[in-house]
Design a protein around this motif. Structure first.
Motif, mmCIF file in Angstrom:
data_model
loop_
_atom_site.group_PDB
_atom_site.id
_atom_site.type_symbol
_atom_site.label_atom_id
_atom_site.label_comp_id
_atom_site.label_asym_id
_atom_site.label_seq_id
_atom_site.Cartn_x
_atom_site.Cartn_y
_atom_site.Cartn_z
ATOM 1 N N ALA A 80 -7.256 4.846 -7.520
ATOM 2 C CA ALA A 80 -6.121 4.061 -7.802
ATOM 3 C C ALA A 80 -6.792 2.682 -6.888
ATOM 4 N N GLU A 81 -8.068 3.100 -5.868
ATOM 5 C CA GLU A 81 -8.388 2.112 -5.722
ATOM 6 C C GLU A 81 -9.911 1.345 -6.533
ATOM 7 N N LYS A 82 -10.262 1.581 -7.034
ATOM 8 C CA LYS A 82 -11.608 1.609 -8.754
ATOM 9 C C LYS A 82 -10.426 0.510 -9.546
ATOM 10 N N ASN A 83 -9.245 1.102 -9.850
ATOM 11 C CA ASN A 83 -8.056 0.416 -10.470
ATOM 12 C C ASN A 83 -7.194 -0.809 -10.014
ATOM 13 N N ASN A 84 -7.784 -1.164 -8.347
ATOM 14 C CA ASN A 84 -6.875 -1.589 -7.407
ATOM 15 C C ASN A 84 -5.285 -1.605 -7.758
ATOM 16 N N LEU A 85 -5.097 -0.793 -7.561
ATOM 17 C CA LEU A 85 -3.540 -0.336 -7.419
ATOM 18 C C LEU A 85 -2.915 0.466 -6.293
ATOM 19 N N PRO A 86 -2.132 -0.830 -5.542
ATOM 20 C CA PRO A 86 -1.441 -0.079 -4.850
ATOM 21 C C PRO A 86 -1.158 1.434 -3.886
ATOM 22 N N VAL A 87 -1.853 1.785 -2.354
ATOM 23 C CA VAL A 87 -0.654 2.841 -2.200
ATOM 24 C C VAL A 87 0.226 2.695 -1.548
ATOM 25 N N PHE A 88 1.406 4.102 -2.034
ATOM 26 C CA PHE A 88 3.018 3.643 -1.549
ATOM 27 C C PHE A 88 3.256 5.044 -0.528
ATOM 28 N N GLY A 89 3.528 5.683 0.411
ATOM 29 C CA GLY A 89 3.464 5.634 1.275
ATOM 30 C C GLY A 89 5.021 7.177 0.829
ATOM 31 N N CYS A 90 5.059 7.842 1.839
ATOM 32 C CA CYS A 90 5.522 9.069 2.804
ATOM 33 C C CYS A 90 5.273 9.733 3.143
ATOM 34 N N ALA A 91 6.097 9.128 5.059
ATOM 35 C CA ALA A 91 5.917 9.330 6.441
ATOM 36 C C ALA A 91 6.587 9.712 7.321
ATOM 37 N N PRO A 92 7.736 10.339 7.063
ATOM 38 C CA PRO A 92 8.356 10.059 8.752
ATOM 39 C C PRO A 92 8.025 10.810 9.856
ATOM 40 N N MET A 93 8.515 10.187 10.539
ATOM 41 C CA MET A 93 8.384 10.469 12.012
ATOM 42 C C MET A 93 7.179 10.109 12.672
ATOM 43 N N CYS A 94 6.492 9.711 11.515
ATOM 44 C CA CYS A 94 5.165 9.048 11.713
ATOM 45 C C CYS A 94 4.174 8.163 12.649
ATOM 46 N N ARG A 95 3.717 8.557 13.746
ATOM 47 C CA ARG A 95 3.789 7.480 15.049
ATOM 48 C C ARG A 95 1.852 7.527 15.867
ATOM 49 N N GLY A 96 2.006 7.128 16.386
ATOM 50 C CA GLY A 96 0.792 6.635 17.200
ATOM 51 C C GLY A 96 -1.112 7.325 16.552
ATOM 52 N N HIS A 97 -1.139 8.033 17.476
ATOM 53 C CA HIS A 97 -2.548 8.035 16.354
ATOM 54 C C HIS A 97 -2.604 8.435 14.761
ATOM 55 N N LYS A 98 -1.248 9.716 14.558
ATOM 56 C CA LYS A 98 -0.965 9.857 13.324
ATOM 57 C C LYS A 98 -1.207 8.429 12.297
ATOM 58 N N LEU A 99 -0.274 8.373 12.718
ATOM 59 C CA LEU A 99 0.023 6.738 12.238
ATOM 60 C C LEU A 99 -0.883 5.860 12.165
ATOM 61 N N ALA A 100 -2.251 6.154 12.976
ATOM 62 C CA ALA A 100 -3.566 4.962 12.488
ATOM 63 C C ALA A 100 -4.239 5.613 11.765
ATOM 64 N N SER A 101 -4.233 6.964 11.899
ATOM 65 C CA SER A 101 -5.264 8.145 10.899
ATOM 66 C C SER A 101 -4.235 7.483 9.173
ATOM 67 N N TYR A 102 -3.199 7.800 9.151
ATOM 68 C CA TYR A 102 -2.340 8.080 8.219
ATOM 69 C C TYR A 102 -3.173 6.586 7.464
ATOM 70 N N ALA A 103 -2.454 5.311 7.973
ATOM 71 C CA ALA A 103 -2.869 3.753 7.963
ATOM 72 C C ALA A 103 -4.066 3.506 7.254
ATOM 73 N N ASN A 104 -5.013 4.802 7.660
ATOM 74 C CA ASN A 104 -6.286 4.134 7.124
ATOM 75 C C ASN A 104 -6.274 4.474 5.814
ATOM 76 N N ALA A 105 -5.564 4.988 5.103
ATOM 77 C CA ALA A 105 -5.681 5.286 3.775
ATOM 78 C C ALA A 105 -5.050 4.360 3.049
ATOM 79 N N GLY A 106 -5.041 3.083 3.340
ATOM 80 C CA GLY A 106 -4.909 2.559 2.440
ATOM 81 C C GLY A 106 -3.487 2.086 2.444
ATOM 82 N N VAL A 107 -2.269 2.727 2.838
ATOM 83 C CA VAL A 107 -0.954 2.706 2.855
ATOM 84 C C VAL A 107 -0.266 1.635 2.966
#
Length: 588
Positions: free
Chosen positions: A192-219
């Motif tokens: 997707a990154e090569k094709n310049n397509l964005p990433v849409f998330g699904c992260a219920p109850m994701c907060r703190g360091h878990k959210l930081a890790s998740y956001a680094n995936a480009g969500v």
């Protein structure tokens, strides 16, 4: 319509097909309302304001009758198949209410019928007044561990489908896939990154360091916040917030406080979705029009609420060059309402044509012929009552059992330890204590899996319920008080090629046929609503007291939601992401 012709139509060199007159334009780009006309050529808006230069002898007039012109609304995250309506039937349901575009992964037909099924549904939408912007699912199924489906969507599929014109990004990027560094999902994100397509998330109850890790995936955005504090944290971490108000999970009143209290200056990063809706609810409350009215009641000013349903969603999904605003070059998706503050839809123009008036379609929509690949999808042998028993090798008269408990929040399932009686190695249901059987029958003929566990929270006193529409794998889910009725229910669905059924004392009491992929039907929305109510009423006569019996049942196989689920692999611990034996040991 070619680009040159659009340019010439804007200059008036080619005359408009339609002009909307006598209306007040809600300009969601400038946050203004002012009298203006709109010129339309083919499917496109070509001019706004003073459009006399666009009028010709053959230009037809659409009289707004003093109403207000809003952009067509965009549902930012919708599993359209969970409505049990086909694309055509769903358009009949929501287009008269002003929803002209949806963002969907079509992931439910995907796991059943593969890319052919998705392509069929997209082509169907292209011929209807409701557009589908398609997100390629990060991977299917979303279950962890991986359950059995008809089609497993992976990196090779991403390479092919990212070229499709409808593809706008990566859909439903489940947090657990990122957390566990799933190789296929990470590869999909790299494609997707090569094709310049964005990433849409699904992260219920994701907060703190878990959210930081998740956001680094480009969500880029997320639609799964359970509290406004969770929404705020995601906003602060750079995500667009998509507020959900579905038929079965009501989060708008909670999460709209992000716009009214916690971050009012960031309203432009808030948009709407419904996720899962059913016809009976939409016909009563409305669709996105209902969300606009709800937001206004909660203190959002009318223009901002309309922006959340239109341009905010388009910007979040990077499709604002196509939809979300009444402006030249965009699709002519226009909703005429009585007043911004009350937002009652009077007329709907979709893809350049007047298609609905007074809450009714005024153009005929016909569903396409369905190929056998979508109507012959059950490859499973009939069941027997013996398939629906919980067995144990323990030499004990009583055992400790892990029961999956449905709660008053449909997307929260708890596990509770209970003591149950054993007879000849069979764990017996305990109806008086609301402990009944739950089973998932693999339908694709790949494994013949049909495990059985214990469910609680439904208060079923007799009989059985079964459904073949059951995200995220659409195997057959069945709950029941006895094995005989469960077998009859499942076999009825297999023989019919899909549906939902209520069985009592060996007899089929109610049945809804779902012949397309075993998950949707071409019936009219009002007809679906009647059948939904009949099914739920029949379930209630058996004692089931949850608000939406079949929806509460069919989400039991979603492993992305805490704490326990049931797939064709067995009982799933959704935190540890592993299969567990429902029989925990002998009771002391």
């Amino acid at each position: 319509m070619e680009l040159r012709d659009r340019i010439r139509a804007g200059a008036g060199e080619i005359k408009a097909d339609y002009v909307i007159t006598n209306g007040n334009l809600i300009n969601v780009a400038s946050s203004e309302i002012y009298p203006a006309e709109v010129a339309i050529k083919d499917q496109y808006i070509v001019a706004i304001g003073d459009v006399d230069h666009c009028k010709g002898p053959d230009t037809r007039i659409i009289d707004a009758e003093g109403g207000y012109l809003s952009p067509g609304m965009i549902d930012g995250h919708l599993h359209v198949e969970c409505s049990k309506l086909s694309v055509t039937s769903f358009a009949k349901l929501v287009v008269p209410l002003g929803t002209t575009s949806i963002v969907s992964g079509l992931d439910q037909i995907l796991v059943v019928a593969g890319l052919e099924g998705v392509r069929h549904f997209l082509d169907e939408a292209n011929g209807s007044p409701m557009g589908i912007f398609w997100g390629a699912p990060c991977k299917t199924p979303y279950t962890m561990p991986t359950s059995t489906v008809g089609h497993y969507f992976g990196p090779d599929d991403h390479r092919e489908t990212h070229e499709w014109p409808e593809c706008i990004g990566i859909w439903e990027t489940v947090r657990e896939f990122i957390q566990e560094e799933d190789e296929q999902v990470l590869e999909a994100l790299e494609i997707a990154e090569k094709n310049n397509l964005p990433v849409f998330g699904c992260a219920p109850m994701c907060r703190g360091h878990k959210l930081a890790s998740y956001a680094n995936a480009g969500v880029r955005l997320d639609h799964e916040s359970y509290t406004v504090e969770e929404s705020l944290e995601k906003l602060r971490n750079g995500m667009f917030v998509v507020v959900r108000e579905s038929s079965i999970s009501h989060f708008l009143e909670e999460n709209i406080q992000l716009a009214t209290k916690l971050a009012p200056k960031a309203q432009h990063r808030v948009s709407f979705c419904t996720d899962d809706v059913v016809a009976s609810d939409v016909l009563k409350r409305g669709h996105l029009d209902n969300m606009v009215r709800m937001a206004i009641r909660e203190g959002v000013d009318p223009i901002s609420a309309i922006q959340m349903a239109t341009i905010n969603s388009a910007v979040a999904y990077r499709i604002d060059h196509k939809v979300g605003i009444i402006a030249p070059g965009r699709l002519a998706d226009i909703v005429i309402v009585d007043d911004p503050a009350t937002f009652n839809v009077q007329q709907v123009v979709a893809k350049g044509k007047l298609v609905a008036k007074g809450g009714k379609m005024i153009t005929e929509l016909k569903a396409p012929a369905r190929p056998a690949s979508l109507t012959d999808t059950f490859k499973v042998k009939p069941t027997s009552p013996d398939d629906f028993k919980v067995r144990t090798s323990l030499d004990a008269e009583k055992v400790k059992v892990l029961a999956i408990e449905a709660t008053n929040q449909i997307f929260v399932r708890k596990g509770k330890e209970v003591v149950m009686n054993v007879r000849n190695g069979e764990v017996l249901p305990d109806i008086d204590n609301d402990l009944i059987y739950i089973s998932v029958v693999e339908r694709y003929g790949k494994t013949n899996n049909r495990p059985t566990g214990i469910a609680s929270g439904f208060n079923l006193k007799r009989g059985a319920l079964a459904t073949s529409t059951s995200p995220d794998d659409n195997n057959i889910v069945c709950i029941g008080t006895n094995s005989e009725d469960m077998s009859i229910a499942v076999n009825h669905i297999i023989a019919a090629g899909g549906g939902q059924v209520v069985v009592d004392n060996g007899e089929v009491v109610e049945f809804l046929t779902l012949p397309i992929g075993g998950i949707v039907s071409d019936i009219e929305p009002f007809e679906m609503a009647v059948l939904e109510e009949k099914l739920d009423d029949a379930a209630r006569t058996l004692g089931c007291d949850v608000p939406w019996p079949f929806m509460y049942m069919f989400v039991l196989s979603i492993t992305a939601i805490p704490d326990y689920a049931m797939t064709d692999l067995g009982v799933v611990d959704c935190v540890a992401l592993e299969i567990v034996d429902p029989v925990q040991g002998p009771a002391e």
